[in-house]
Design a protein around this motif. Structure first.
Motif, PDB file in Angstrom:
ATOM      1  N   UNK A1491       0.807  -1.220   0.000  1.00  0.00           N
ATOM      2  CA  UNK A1491       0.000   0.000   0.000  1.00  0.00           C
ATOM      3  C   UNK A1491       0.838   1.265   0.000  1.00  0.00           C
ATOM      4  N   UNK A1492       2.132   1.112   0.258  1.00  0.00           N
ATOM      5  CA  UNK A1492       2.999   2.278   0.361  1.00  0.00           C
ATOM      6  C   UNK A1492       3.437   2.694  -1.042  1.00  0.00           C
ATOM      7  N   UNK A1493       2.538   3.386  -1.731  1.00  0.00           N
ATOM      8  CA  UNK A1493       2.807   3.802  -3.098  1.00  0.00           C
ATOM      9  C   UNK A1493       3.721   5.002  -3.185  1.00  0.00           C
ATOM     10  N   UNK A1494       3.853   5.488  -4.396  1.00  0.00           N
ATOM     11  CA  UNK A1494       4.798   6.568  -4.653  1.00  0.00           C
ATOM     12  C   UNK A1494       4.407   7.843  -3.920  1.00  0.00           C
ATOM     13  N   UNK A1495       3.116   8.142  -3.843  1.00  0.00           N
ATOM     14  CA  UNK A1495       2.694   9.387  -3.207  1.00  0.00           C
ATOM     15  C   UNK A1495       2.930   9.375  -1.700  1.00  0.00           C
ATOM     16  N   UNK A1496       3.118   8.197  -1.118  1.00  0.00           N
ATOM     17  CA  UNK A1496       3.367   8.101   0.315  1.00  0.00           C
ATOM     18  C   UNK A1496       4.854   8.059   0.648  1.00  0.00           C
ATOM     19  N   UNK A1497       5.699   7.959  -0.346  1.00  0.00           N
ATOM     20  CA  UNK A1497       7.132   7.862  -0.080  1.00  0.00           C
ATOM     21  C   UNK A1497       7.687   9.192   0.410  1.00  0.00           C
ATOM     22  N   UNK A1498       8.615   9.084   1.341  1.00  0.00           N
ATOM     23  CA  UNK A1498       9.277  10.267   1.880  1.00  0.00           C
ATOM     24  C   UNK A1498      10.641   9.848   2.414  1.00  0.00           C
ATOM     25  N   UNK A1499      11.321  10.769   3.034  1.00  0.00           N
ATOM     26  CA  UNK A1499      12.622  10.449   3.627  1.00  0.00           C
ATOM     27  C   UNK A1499      12.474   9.499   4.810  1.00  0.00           C
ATOM     28  N   UNK A1500      11.268   9.391   5.366  1.00  0.00           N
ATOM     29  CA  UNK A1500      11.049   8.498   6.496  1.00  0.00           C
ATOM     30  C   UNK A1500      10.676   7.079   6.068  1.00  0.00           C
ATOM     31  N   UNK A1501      10.223   6.914   4.828  1.00  0.00           N
ATOM     32  CA  UNK A1501       9.809   5.584   4.357  1.00  0.00           C
ATOM     33  C   UNK A1501      10.886   4.892   3.537  1.00  0.00           C
ATOM     34  N   UNK A1502      11.704   5.674   2.855  1.00  0.00           N
ATOM     35  CA  UNK A1502      12.750   5.058   2.041  1.00  0.00           C
ATOM     36  C   UNK A1502      12.220   4.530   0.730  1.00  0.00           C
ATOM     37  N   UNK A1503      13.135   4.063  -0.095  1.00  0.00           N
ATOM     38  CA  UNK A1503      12.792   3.525  -1.397  1.00  0.00           C
ATOM     39  C   UNK A1503      13.075   2.021  -1.433  1.00  0.00           C
ATOM     40  N   UNK A1504      13.052   1.475  -2.617  1.00  0.00           N
ATOM     41  CA  UNK A1504      13.230   0.029  -2.787  1.00  0.00           C
ATOM     42  C   UNK A1504      14.614  -0.427  -2.333  1.00  0.00           C
ATOM     43  N   UNK A1505      15.605   0.411  -2.551  1.00  0.00           N
ATOM     44  CA  UNK A1505      16.963   0.042  -2.159  1.00  0.00           C
ATOM     45  C   UNK A1505      17.054  -0.194  -0.654  1.00  0.00           C
ATOM     46  N   UNK A1506      16.434   0.677   0.119  1.00  0.00           N
ATOM     47  CA  UNK A1506      16.467   0.542   1.577  1.00  0.00           C
ATOM     48  C   UNK A1506      15.781  -0.743   2.026  1.00  0.00           C
ATOM     49  N   UNK A1507      14.673  -1.072   1.427  1.00  0.00           N
ATOM     50  CA  UNK A1507      13.955  -2.294   1.808  1.00  0.00           C
ATOM     51  C   UNK A1507      14.768  -3.541   1.483  1.00  0.00           C
ATOM     52  N   UNK A1508      15.453  -3.532   0.350  1.00  0.00           N
ATOM     53  CA  UNK A1508      16.302  -4.682   0.000  1.00  0.00           C
ATOM     54  C   UNK A1508      17.458  -4.829   0.986  1.00  0.00           C
ATOM     55  N   UNK A1509      18.007  -3.704   1.428  1.00  0.00           N
ATOM     56  CA  UNK A1509      19.099  -3.759   2.412  1.00  0.00           C
ATOM     57  C   UNK A1509      18.598  -4.361   3.711  1.00  0.00           C
ATOM     58  N   UNK A1510      17.408  -3.954   4.132  1.00  0.00           N
ATOM     59  CA  UNK A1510      16.849  -4.455   5.386  1.00  0.00           C
ATOM     60  C   UNK A1510      16.614  -5.958   5.323  1.00  0.00           C
ATOM     61  N   UNK A1511      16.034  -6.449   4.226  1.00  0.00           N
ATOM     62  CA  UNK A1511      15.739  -7.880   4.133  1.00  0.00           C
ATOM     63  C   UNK A1511      17.021  -8.700   4.092  1.00  0.00           C
ATOM     64  N   UNK A1512      17.990  -8.250   3.303  1.00  0.00           N
ATOM     65  CA  UNK A1512      19.242  -9.005   3.213  1.00  0.00           C
ATOM     66  C   UNK A1512      19.952  -9.050   4.561  1.00  0.00           C
TER      67      UNK A1512
END
Length: 1559
Positions: A1491-1512
Motif C-alpha cells: 500500500x505504500x505507493x509513490x505518493x506516500x514515499x518520503x525520507x522516512x519511508x525510504x525507497x526500494x533500495x532501503x527495503x532490500x538492504x533491510x531484508x538481506x
C-alpha cells in the motif's frame, strides 16, 4: 470539428445547422491562474448568448474548425467582441492561424448535428468509483468538449482523450455531449496483473528464429513498456509466471510420502502441480524497460529451477523417488485457474482502497495460439466472475493466428469416444503479437501451425499424403432454435399431422453446391427462420426437411439438408470427411432422424429419436456419415458442436453478459462496434466511397488530419499490414481498420464467417436483386433476430468473423485500459420478464437533511467556482432527488449498469407496481442491471408525506434459476518475490451470489447516512483503507542505514523523555484530526506534560504554558475538593474558566462552551495543585467532579472520566441539557503511559515470562472459544496455549476499537452530503502503532483522498519537533495474505542450532518461551514496533517497521494464537533430521507493504533500495552470519542478568524496610 453520419451527405444544408452569417471575432487566451474551463464572451454585440454553440474557423479556407460553447458573458475595455479560451488549445491544435487576431465565428442552431457518440476521458493517479463517474458524466451533458481539455468536477480531474461520432470512420477533435453520448473512463494508473504462461512452447522457435520467451520479453513487453513510458503511465503492476508440470507417474505411490497430499490429478488421470512465481508485486515505475533484464534472467533459469525444485528440496532418499516432470503445453496449462486467482484479487478492490489507482486489467501472455482445454463448469464460473466484477481480460498470443475463431475453449470429456465440444469465450479481448526482432524467411507465406518434426527421418522429409492423415470424424451442424421457440414446441399440446406437404422426406427445392476449394467461400442467401422448414412430429420434436430425390452430379454434388446453407459449413475442407467408401455402405440417415436443439450460454443441446434409425434411407450425396459412427455420437453425447470454423453462423440469444463492454467501442459506419486491432481485406471501391464520405465533411475533421485521411486513408499501422507484393494479384487490396467498415453495407443477416477473394471484388446485379428480394420478404424476421440474437464470436455479439481477418495488438486497451461503462442496452422482453424472473419490491422512507445545509452547500460551491450568480434555494424535489441519486450511485459502484431509455413494458410494470403500493409516480425513474439482475428505482410521493422526507420505491427482478457452480478448493504452489521456495497454498475458487446481496440494508444505510441502527457492517461491501501513525526516530534514519553509517539492527531503546513527549505529541495529532480550535480562536497555546520522565511524578519546576507570562500560579487544595466543600468546588470551577490561568478550552460549531480535553485537564491540575504529584491522583480528582455532575462528557455516553483524549465540558445553566447526538470526534484512552515502561523486556527474557508488558490480551466477547486444534506445517501450534494470561484480570467490556464520523468535505467541494466513518484504536501507547481505518459508502474518493493526504502532510510537518515526530502511512488490512491468492509472506528461518547449547539447561517449555521472546527482541532492535497495545486473544499480533515498508509476524505460541481455520498457505520451514519440524525453528513471516505507493514515499519511508538492504541484513542476522545471532543472545543474556539482579536488590531492600518498619 465534429460531424455525424448526417454530415457525410450533402442533404443537410448549412442554413439548417447555423444561424446568421459568420462574423469576425478577436480570440484571446486565459492567463495562468484564471478559470479556463469554458469560453467567455466579452463585449457581446453578436447573436451569441450564454449556452449557445459556435464554430471557430482556425484557418482562412474554413477547413479546420472548432465547436465550442459560450459559458459566460462579461464586459471589457475592448470595443470589438472578444472570446477568451483556454491556452491549451493553442498547444493541442498547433496551427499558425492562432497568430491572427481575428477569426470567423458562426452560431450553431442545430446542436444535434455536432452530437458525439463516444467520449473517452483519461484519468491519472486518481480513483473514481463508477458512481463518481456517473456524477461526473451528468455534469458534462449539454456541454462541448475538445481534445486534451482538462475537466474537473467535485475534486475529480480528467482529460479528454478521444471523441467519436456515430457511424463515422474517423475521430473528431470537438463536439457536443448529449444525454445519449457514451462516456468511457480510461486510466493511466490502473491495477494490472500480468501473467506469463511458461508452457513448453516458450522454449520453441517461431518462424522468425526467435524463441517465444525472447519474443515475449524483447518483443511484446519491450513494446508495451515503451508505450507506457511515452504515455507517462503509472500502472500498479503484479507480474507472475505460471506453469503446469506433469509428472511421469502411474500412481500416487510413485511420489515421496511428503508430497502425495499436494499432487493433483486431471481428467485424463495425469498427475500434476501448478506453479506460480511472482516477479514483481504491486510495483510502480516511471520506466519499466530497465526491468526487462531481470525478467529475462528469471526466464532463462525458470525451466530448470522448476523441474528440479522438489529434487533439490527433498532429502536425498526421497529425491531419488521423485518422478520426472515435464512442463505442459499451452493448451493443457492452468489458464482458467490463473484467471480465477486474478478475479479473487479484483473482487476485493474495495479493501485497501488506494486513492491513486483506477481500473483493473488482467493480461495473460501465452506462447500458444489461443486454444485451451478446460473444464466446463470452471469455464462458466470464470466467465461469470470476470463479467460480474467488470475485469478487463486481455489475452496476447505469441503464436500465429489460426484459421478458426479464437480464443477457443475445448471442454474436457470423460468419454474419449464422444465428440469434442467447444466454447468461444467472448469475454476475453484477444490480440496476436506479430513483430519480431529478426526478419522472417517467409515473405509471402505465414505458417499457421508448427512444423511436425516427426516427419524428418534421417535428415530427409518424409513424403506422405497429408489429407489421408486427417482423421475421419463425422460432423453435423444441427439446427438452431431459440429457447422460447423450443419451449413453445415442447409444451405444445396439439400436434400437427404430417401431411404430404410437410412430410420430412418430401423434396422442396434443390440447391447446387459447387466443388469445395480451399480459400473459396460460397455466397449464401439471407438468413431465415427455421420454422419454415421444420415441422413437428407426434413427440413434439423438430423434424428437418430433406431432399431425398436430388441426384448426384459429378461436378456439383447436390444436398438438401436445409434451404439455409448457414446450417451446413461448406467453407472449410476438413469439416466433413469426403470418403468414397462412405457412399456405398451407408444410407442417408439425415433425413430420417427427427431432432431439435436449443442453446444455453455454454453450448447447444441435441435431442433425437433413436428409433428412427431403423428406417430405410435412399442413396444420395448426403451419405457423408457412417451409420454406426453417427449413432454412437448421438447416443453418447447430448450436446451439439460449436463449430469454431463458422462462429458467425451460430446465433444464440442475446444475454446481458455480451453487452457489458459494448459502450466502450466507437460505432463504425455500418452501426457495428469499431475494433481497431481486427483488420480485414477491403477493395478499391471501399477506399473510393470512404474518400467521398470524408470529402463532404473534411472541414469538420480533426485539424491537421483531414489531409492525411484523404491521402493515406489509413494509419501507418494498418498500412503496414496492407502491403501486398505486386506479383500476387492484379487486384490492389488494402487492409483497413476498422474491420467493420465494408463497402456494400449489407444487412447483418447476410454476414457469414468469411468471404472469398472472388466475392469481395464486386457484387453483381443478380446478387443485388437477390438481396432486394430477401429484404422485402424477411424484413420482420431479420429485425426480430437482430433484437434477440447474437453471434457466438466477438465481445458484443454483433461482429462478424472472417478467416481472413488479421488480429493485431489492442495497444489502447493494454496501455490505457477502460473502466466498465456505466451504461447498458440489453433488457428482457415482457414475456421473459414474466416467465423467467422473480419480483419483489420495498419502499424506503428517509428523513432529508435540513434545508439550510443544502443552501450552504450551493453557496460554497458558487463561491469556489467564482460564479457571481445569486444562489437559488434548493426546492424540495431537488433535495429528494439527491438522496435518490445516492442509491443509484451505490448500485453503479457495485457493478450495476444503467439502461438510459427504459423500455415501455418495464416502465408500465414499474408504474403498476407503484400504484398498487399506494404511491404516485414522478418523472425520476431509473433502470439498472448487473448480469440478469434488474433493479428499478423510482422517486415517488405519498399523500401523507412531509416536506422533510423522501419516499423511494425499489423493485428487484431476479432470475428464477440462478447459476451457482460448485466451489473449487484449488491447490497450487506459490513463490513470492524475494523468496526461493514454492510454498503450498490453498484457495477456494467460488462465485459470489449477486442475488443474495442485501440491497435493502445498503439502501437504509445510505438513506440514514450511517447513523442510528443503520451502520456499516461486514455484510455491506464498503470501501476502506487502513492508516497507521508511527514514531520517527532521530538516530535510526534511513539515510544513515543506506550509507552504512548505521547498522540495520541498531535501533536503541526509546528514552524516558521521548516516551513522554510522544504522548504529548499524540494529543496534538488528535487535536488536528478532530479539527478543533482553541478559545480564543487562533490561539496556539498548549499544555505540556508537567512530569519527570524518570520518576513519573511532578517536576520540581514545571514547564510554563506556551505564550503565558511569568505570573504566580494560583493553586487549590485537593483535600477541600475531595471532602465535598461546595465553596472549594465553585472556586475550582471558576479557576477552570479563568482567562489567564484557566483550562485551555476547545471550540467548534457544535461543542458546548467550556469544553476541554481530559488529559490536558489532568496536566493542568498537576500544575495548580501542590497535593497532586502524579496523573493518577489528578484522574481521581476529575472522576469525583464527574460523579458529582459538575463536568460531563459531550455525548453523555461515558460513565466515567477517561484518562486520555476525551472531550468533557463544565456544566452550566446554558449547557444543563446539552447532549451531542452524533459521534464526530476521535477519542483515545492512554494505556500504561503514566509511568515509563521499556519496549525491550530484558527481564522477561531472563525469567522466561510467558507474558510481556505489551500487548495486554483480553477475551473477545463476540467470539466463542473453540477447543479444536489444528496443525500447521505438521506441528501442533496449540500445544502451548495462552495460559500466560490466566492471571490477568479479564475485562470483557473493553472495546478495542471505536468509531467516529469523518467530515469528508470540509471545503464543501461536493454537491451532496459526504460522510465516512473512522474505525480506530481505543488505546494508545508510544511503543505501539495507532491504527485508523477509514470506511465509506457515500464519499467522493478524490475528496477523501485529498483529505487523508492533508492529514499525512500535517502530521509530518506541523506536529513534528526536533526531537520526536510522527508519520502517517497506509498498511494492508490483510497484511499476511490470508485472503489474497497472489500475495504471500516470505519465510525467514531463525538458526536455532547455534543456540541449542545455551538452551540445554532449560525445560522444553521454557526453551520455546525464551526463543520466542528472543525473536521479539530481534524485531525491536531492527526497528519494528507492535501493532496494538491492547488486543484480543484470538487476533494475530504483528510488527510494522518504523519506515512503514515492512511487516513481520512471529511464528510462535507465546501470544500468537492462529485463527481456527485451515491456513490458506503453508510456508516451507526447517525440518530436523527425523523430518519433524522443531518448535525452535519457526522463524518469521516477512511481508512488504504494497500500500505504500509513490505518493506516500518520503525520507522516512525510504525507497526500494532501503527495503532490500533491510531484508538481506535481517536474513543474514537470523542465519548467524558472522556470529551476529549468538553475540546478540549473549548481549541480551547479560542485560537480563543485570535486570534480575536489580530486581532482587530492590526486593531485598523492600523486605528490609518492611522489617524495620514492623520492628
Amino acid at each position: 470539428m465534429v460531424s455525424t453520419g448526417e454530415s457525410n451527405t450533402n442533404t443537410t444544408s448549412d442554413e439548417s445547422i447555423f444561424e446568421g452569417s459568420p462574423f469576425r471575432c478577436r480570440l484571446s487566451f486565459y492567463g495562468r491562474g484564471q478559470n479556463a474551463s469554458a469560453p467567455t464572451l466579452i463585449n457581446n454585440k453578436t447573436n451569441l448568448h450564454k449556452g449557445d454553440l459556435f464554430v471557430i474557423s482556425l484557418n482562412d479556407d474554413g477547413t479546420q474548425k472548432l465547436v465550442m460553447q459560450v459559458d459566460e458573458e462579461r464586459t471589457g475595455p475592448s470595443v470589438n467582441p472578444e472570446i477568451l479560451i483556454d491556452e491549451s488549445i493553442k498547444r493541442t491544435f498547433s496551427v499558425i492561424s492562432f497568430m491572427r487576431n481575428y477569426h470567423a465565428v458562426q452560431k450553431v442552431v442545430a446542436k444535434e448535428k455536432f452530437a458525439l457518440y463516444l467520449v473517452e476521458l483519461q484519468v491519472k493517479e486518481q480513483y473514481l468509483s463508477r458512481g463518481d463517474m456517473w456524477r461526473f458524466t451528468r455534469k458534462l451533458i449539454n456541454t462541448t468538449v475538445y481534445l486534451k481539455k482538462s475537466l474537473e468536477m467535485f475534486g475529480m480531474r480528467a482529460t479528454v482523450y478521444g471523441l467519436w461520432v456515430d457511424a463515422a470512420p474517423y475521430r473528431v477533435s470537438s463536439g457536443y455531449i448529449t444525454k445519449d453520448t457514451k462516456i468511457v473512463f480510461r486510466s493511466l494508473s490502473a491495477c494490472c496483473t500480468i501473467f506469463l504462461q511458461m508452457s513448453k512452447e516458450m522454449w520453441d522457435f517461431d518462424h522468425h528464429g526467435d524463441t517465444y520467451y525472447e519474443k515475449a520479453v524483447d518483443g511484446f513487453l519491450f513494446d508495451l513498456f515503451t508505450r507506457w513510458k511515452s504515455m507517462s503511465c503509472q500502472h500498479d503492476v503484479t507480474m507472475t509466471l505460471f506453469s503446469r508440470v506433469f509428472y511421469d507417474a502411474k500412481c500416487l505411490e510413485d511420489f515421496p510420502t511428503s508430497l502425495r497430499e499436494n499432487i493433483n490429478t486431471d481428467h485424463r488421470g495425469r498427475y500434476y502441480e501448478d506453479f506460480y512465481r511472482v516477479i514483481y508485486q504491486n510495483e510502480r515505475y516511471d520506466d519499466w524497460l530497465p526491468r526487462l533484464a531481470k525478467i529475462k534472467q528469471v526466464l532463462v533459469n525458470y525451466k530448470e529451477d522448476l523441474l528440479t525444485y522438489h529434487k533439490k528440496k527433498l532429502a536425498k532418499c526421497e529425491a531419488e523417488k521423485m518422478p520426472n516432470g515435464t512442463i505442459s503445453c499451452a493448451a493443457d496449462g492452468n489458464f482458467l485457474e490463473t484467471l480465477n486467482l486474478s478475479s479473487s484479487v479484483f473482487e476485493r478492490h474495495f479493501i485497501d482502497r488506494p486513492f491513486d489507482r483506477l481500473g483493473q486489467m488482467s493480461l495473460v501472455i501465452t506462447p500458444g495460439a489461443g486454444v485451451f482445454e478446460v473444464e466446463r463448469e470452471l469455464a462458466n464460473m470464470t466467465k461469470q466472475r470476470v463479467l460480474d466484477n467488470g475485469i478487463g481480460s486481455d489475452l496476447v498470443c505469441l503464436g500465429e493466428q489460426p484459421l478458426f475463431a479464437v480464443p477457443l475453449f475445448k471442454f474436457f470429456k470423460e468419454n474419449p469416444n464422444t465428440a469434442d465440444d467447444y466454447q468461444i469465450p467472448h469475454w476475453m479481448n484477444l490480440s496476436y503479437y506479430h513483430n519480431s526482432t529478426t526478419p522472417s524467411c517467409f515473405q509471402r507465406y505465414i505458417p499457421r501451425l508448427p512444423f511436425d518434426t516427426n516427419r524428418i527421418q534421417g535428415g530427409m522429409l518424409e513424403v506422405k499424403n497429408v489429407m489421408n492423415s486427417i482423421a475421419e470424424e463425422p460432423f453435423m451442424k444441427p439446427l438452431h432454435l431459440s429457447m422460447e421457440e423450443y419451449d413453445a414446441q415442447v409444451f405444445r399440446t396439439q400436434t400437427k399431422s404430417l401431411s404430404k406437404d410437410n412430410y420430412p422426406d418430401k423434396p422442396t427445392k434443390a440447391e447446387i453446391r459447387v466443388p469445395r476449394r480451399r480459400h473459396v467461400t460460397l455466397e449464401y442467401p439471407p438468413s431465415i427462420e427455421e420454422e419454415e422448414d421444420c415441422i413437428q412430429d407426434q413427440n413434439g420434436l423438430v423434424i428437418v426437411n430433406n431432399n431425398n430425390n436430388n441426384k448426384t452430379n459429378n461436378t456439383h454434388p447436390i444436398f438438401g439438408l436445409h434451404d439455409d446453407f448457414r446450417h451446413f459449413n461448406a467453407n472449410i475442407k476438413d469439416d466433413i470427411v469426403l470418403s468414397t467408401s462412405h457412399a456405398g455402405t451407408s444410407s442417408s440417415i439425415m433425413g430420417n432422424i427427427p431432432f431439435h436443439h436449443t442453446f444455453n450460454q455454454s453450448s447447444q443441446v441435441l435431442f433425437y429419436n433413436p428409433h428412427s434409425l431403423s428406417r430405410g434411407a435412399a442413396q444420395s450425396a448426403e451419405t457423408y456419415f457412417l451409420v454406426s459412427n453417427l449413432f454412437a455420437r448421438l447416443q453418447a453425447r447430448p450436446k451439439a458442436l460449436t463449430n469454431p470454423f463458422a462462429p458467425a453462423s451460430i446465433r444464440i440469444p442475446m444475454v446481458p453478459g455480451r453487452r457489458r463492454w459494448a459502450h466502450t467501442f466507437p460505432m463504425g459506419p455500418n452501426k457495428l462496434p469499431w475494433h481497431f486491432h481486427h483488420l480485414r481485406q477491403t477493395e478499391n471501391r471501399t477506399k473510393e466511397e470512404l474518400s467521398i464520405g470524408i470529402s463532404t465533411c473534411a472541414h469538420l475533421v480533426l485539424p491537421g488530419t483531414s489531409k492525411r485521411i484523404l491521402n493515406g486513408l489509413v494509419s501507418k499501422r494498418t498500412r503496414y499490414h496492407g502491403k501486398i507484393p505486386n506479383d500476387l494479384s492484379a487486384r490492389h487490396k488494402r487492409i483497413l481498420s476498422p474491420s467493420n467498415y465494408e463497402l456494400n453495407k449489407r444487412d447483418a443477416s447476410e454476414r457469414k464467417d468469411s468471404f472469398t477473394d472472388d466475392t469481395r471484388l464486386s457484387f453483381s446485379s443478380s446478387n443485388a436483386h437477390k438481396k432486394s428480394n430477401a429484404d422485402g420478404s424477411m424484413k420482420s424476421l431479420t429485425s426480430k433476430r437482430e433484437k434477440k440474437e447474437a453471434i457466438i464470436w466477438g465481445p458484443t455479439g454483433v461482429e462478424p468473423w472472417s478467416a481472413s481477418m488479421i488480429t493485431g495488438i489492442d495497444w489502447k486497451s493494454l496501455t490505457i485500459p477502460a473502466s466498465l461503462p456505466t451504461t447498458f442496452d440489453v433488457v428482457p422482453s415482457a414475456e421473459e420478464l414474466n416467465r423467467d424472473y422473480t419480483h419483489n419490491s420495498y419502499t424506503l422512507i428517509h428523513a432529508l437533511p435540513p434545508q439550510d445545509e443544502y443552501d450552504r452547500k450551493i453557496k460554497h460551491m458558487l463561491n469556489a467556482s467564482n460564479n457571481h450568480e445569486k444562489s437559488t434555494p434548493c426546492d424540495n424535489m431537488e433535495r429528494q432527488r439527491i438522496t435518490f441519486d445516492e442509491l443509484i450511485d451505490q448500485r453503479l459502484s457495485q457493478g450495476f449498469q444503467m439502461i438510459v431509455d427504459i423500455p415501455a413494458h418495464i416502465h408500465q410494470k414499474m408504474i403498476d407496481s407503484i400504484r398498487r403500493a399506494g404511491c404516485k409516480e414522478t418523472e425520476y425513474n431509473r433502470l439498472l442491471s448487473i448480469g440478469r439482475i434488474y433493479h428499478t428505482l423510482s422517486l415517488v410521493t405519498e399523500e401523507s408525506q412531509s416536506q422533510d422526507t423522501v419516499v423511494i420505491y425499489v423493485q428487484q427482478h431476479k432470475p428464477q434459476y440462478v447459476f451457482q457452480p460448485k466451489s473449487v478448493m484449488y491447490k497450487y504452489r506459490f513463490q513470492c518475490p524475494d523468496s526461493s521456495d514454492y510454498d503450498l497454498a490453498y484457495y477456494e475458487l467460488q462465485l459470489d451470489s449477486l442475488e443474495s446481496f442485501p440491497w435493502n440494508s445498503v439502501d437504509n444505510v445510505v438513506g440514514n447516512h450511517g447513523t442510528g441502527d443503520h451502520k456499516l457492517s461486514d455484510l455491506i461491501k464498503y470501501w476502506h483503507t487502513r492508516l497507521v501513525l508511527m514514531p520517527v526516530s532521530k538516530d535510526y534514519t534511513i539515510r544513515n542505514i543506506e550509507s552504512g553509517q548505521t547498522k540495520c539492527d541498531s535501533r536503541e531503546e526509546m528514552s524516558h523523555e521521548d516516551f513522554f513527549l510522544y504522548v504529548e505529541h499524540f494529543v496534538r495529532f488528535l487535536f488536528m484530526l478532530n479539527k478543533l480550535n482553541r478559545v480564543p480562536i487562533g490561539s496556539t497555546e498548549c499544555i505540556h506534560r508537567p512530569l519527570d520522565p524518570l520518576t513519573g511524578k511532578k517536576r520540581i519546576e514545571p514547564p510554563k504554558r506556551q505564550g503565558k507570562t511569568l505570573i504566580t500560579i494560583e493553586t487549590f487544595k485537593l483535600a477541600d475538593i475531595m471532602s465535598g466543600d461546595k465553596d472549594a468546588i465553585n472556586n475550582l470551577l471558576n479557576l477552570f474558566r479563568d482567562d489567564q490561568q484557566g483550562l485551555l478550552f476547545v471550540k467548534d460549531s457544535v461543542l458546548p462552551e467550556h469544553t476541554f480535553i481530559a488529559i490536558e485537564a489532568i496536566w493542568w491540575s498537576i500544575e495548580h495543585c501542590e497535593d497532586i504529584e502524579n496523573e493518577q491522583t489528578a484522574l481521581d480528582l476529575f472522576q469525583f467532579l464527574f460523579t458529582e455532575g459538575h463536568i460531563r462528557h459531550c455525548t453523555n455516553i461515558e460513565t466515567s472520566f477517561r484518562f486520555g483524549f476525551f472531550l468533557y465540558y463544565i456544566v452550566t445553566e446554558r449547557t444543563q441539557t446539552f447532549s451531542l447526538d452524533l459521534n464526530d470526534y476521535a477519542e483515545v484512552e492512554f494505556h500504561q503511559t503514566q509511568t515509563y515502561i521499556p519496549s525491550m523486556d530484558y527481564l522477561g527474557f531472563g525469567e522466561c515470562k510467558p507474558m510481556r508488558l505489551l500487548p495486554k490480551l483480553i477475551d473477545n466477547p463476540q467470539v466463542k472459544v473453540r477447543r479444536e486444534r489444528f496443525k500447521m506445517n505438521d506441528v501442533n501450534l496449540s500445544s502451548i496455549s495462552n495460559t500466560n494470561n490466566e492471571n490477568l484480570e479479564e475485562e470483557v467490556s473493553i472495546v478495542l476499537k471505536r468509531d467516529c464520523n469523518v467530515d469528508v468535505d470540509p471545503k464543501h467541494i461536493s454537491d451532496r452530503r459526504e460522510w465516512a466513518t473512522a474505525h480506530y484504536h481505543s488505546f494508545y501507547n508510544p511503543h505501539c502503532l495507532f491504527e485508523l481505518e477509514i470506511r465509506w459508502l457515500v464519499a467522493t474518493s478524490c475528496i477523501l483522498g485529498d483529505l487523508i493526504t492533508q492529514w499525512s502532510q500535517r502530521t509530518g510537518t506541523i506536529l513534528g519537533s526536533n526531537q520526536v515526530a510522527f508519520h502517517l502511512v497506509p498498511i494492508p488490512c490483510d497484511p499476511f495474505a490470508e485472503f489474497d491468492a497472489l500475495r504471500g509472506p516470505i519465510y525467514i528461518k531463525i538458526n536455532s542450532l547455534c543456540l541449542r547449547d545455551k538452551l540445554a539447561n532449560l525445560p522444553d517449555k521454557d526453551q520455546i518461551l525464551r526463543i520466542n521472546i528472543f525473536q521479539e527482541l530481534i524485531l525491536k532492535r531492527y526497528g519494528f514496533i507492535l501493532n496494538a497495545c491492547v488486543s484480543y486473544k484470538n487476533e494475530k499480533i504483528y510488527y510494522v517497521h518504523i519506515s512503514g515498508g515492512m511487516l513481520v509476524y512471529i511464528i510462535s505460541n507465546v501470544y500468537n494464537v492462529h485463527y481456527n481455520n485451515r491456513p490458506t498457505r503453508v510456508v516451507s520451514t526447517g525440518r530436523t533430521s527425523d523430518d519433524q519440524l522443531s518448535p525452535l525453528d519457526y522463524g518469521f513471516y516477512w511481508c512488504w507493504n504494497f500500500c505504500l505507493g509513490k505518493k506516500w514515499r518520503s525520507s522516512q519511508t525510504g525507497e526500494e533500495k532501503y527495503q532490500d538492504i533491510m531484508l538481506a541484513d535481517f536474513r543474514a542476522f537470523c542465519a548467524n552470519d558472522n556470529n551476529r545471532l549468538v553475540n546478540f543472545w549473549n548481549e541480551l543474556n547479560d542485560l537480563a542478568n543485570e535486570k534480575i539482579n536489580e530486581k532482587q536488590r530492590i526486593s531485598s531492600n523492600d523486605n528490609k524496610s518492611n522489617t524495620e518498619s514492623n520492628v
